[in-house]
Design an enzyme around this catalytic site. Structure first.
Site: not given
Length: 187
Positions: A89, A119, A167, A185
């Protein structure tokens, strides 16, 4: 890290890329060229032209079954692979020095960020780059305004909720959401 290794191989390996690498200027010129090509991409008038311009940026042909809405931003391009029947999109941003692989049948919502670059924490090395690949497996769905960080794999059929910051790897057939994204879930 050796300054004698190819800078692009270093990026893909996850090693530190320092600004004093002999190929750093060449790398920055390639980024500048990609940014110029982004202008043409984002002025395309139809889906075929969008695929053609993005194919030029990434260096491989994007299948006609894939749709990309502009604007779309990418900083390098040559480390990105996009599968068949993918939908991306509008207003997405990809930093792909570490490598981005999007497998077949993936849905990517608006304003999604795929960031393979980071970094070092050490302030004396902060301007160096650390790159890790992102892999989005078949039939995954990345919701609007989600951010996928370096080194993350999104599993097959997984869903990333809108606005999430991912993450860690997302297992197949699961839904994750939040900042940072956590398991919600199984599907």
């Amino acid at each position: 890290m050796s300054n004698h290794k190819n800078i692009f191989d270093i990026m893909k390996s996850g090693e530190e890329v320092r600004q004093d690498h002999p190929q750093y200027g060449e790398f920055m010129q390639m980024v500048a060229n990609t940014l110029k090509l982004n202008v043409a991409l984002n002025n395309a008038v139809d889906g075929n032209e969008v695929r053609e311009k993005l194919s030029e940026i990434i260096g491989s042909t994007i299948d006609n079954s894939t749709g990309i809405f502009i604007p779309f931003h990418i900083n390098f391009g040559k480390h990105t692979t996009i599968g068949k029947n993918v939908f991306i999109n509008h207003a997405c941003s990809y930093l792909d020095l570490g490598g981005i692989t999007i497998e077949d049948d993936v849905l990517i919502g608006p304003r999604v960020n795929l960031v393979t670059e980071n970094h070092p924490i050490d302030p004396t090395k902060r301007k160096s780059l650390l790159c890790k690949p992102i892999l989005i497996k078949r039939n995954a769905w990345i919701g609007a305004a989600a951010t996928i960080l370096p080194g993350v794999t999104i599993g097959e059929n997984a869903v990333v909720a809108a606005g999430s910051v991912v993450t860690m790897d997302v297992p197949k057939n699961t839904i994750v959401g939040g900042v940072p994204a956590k398991f919600i879930k199984s599907i």
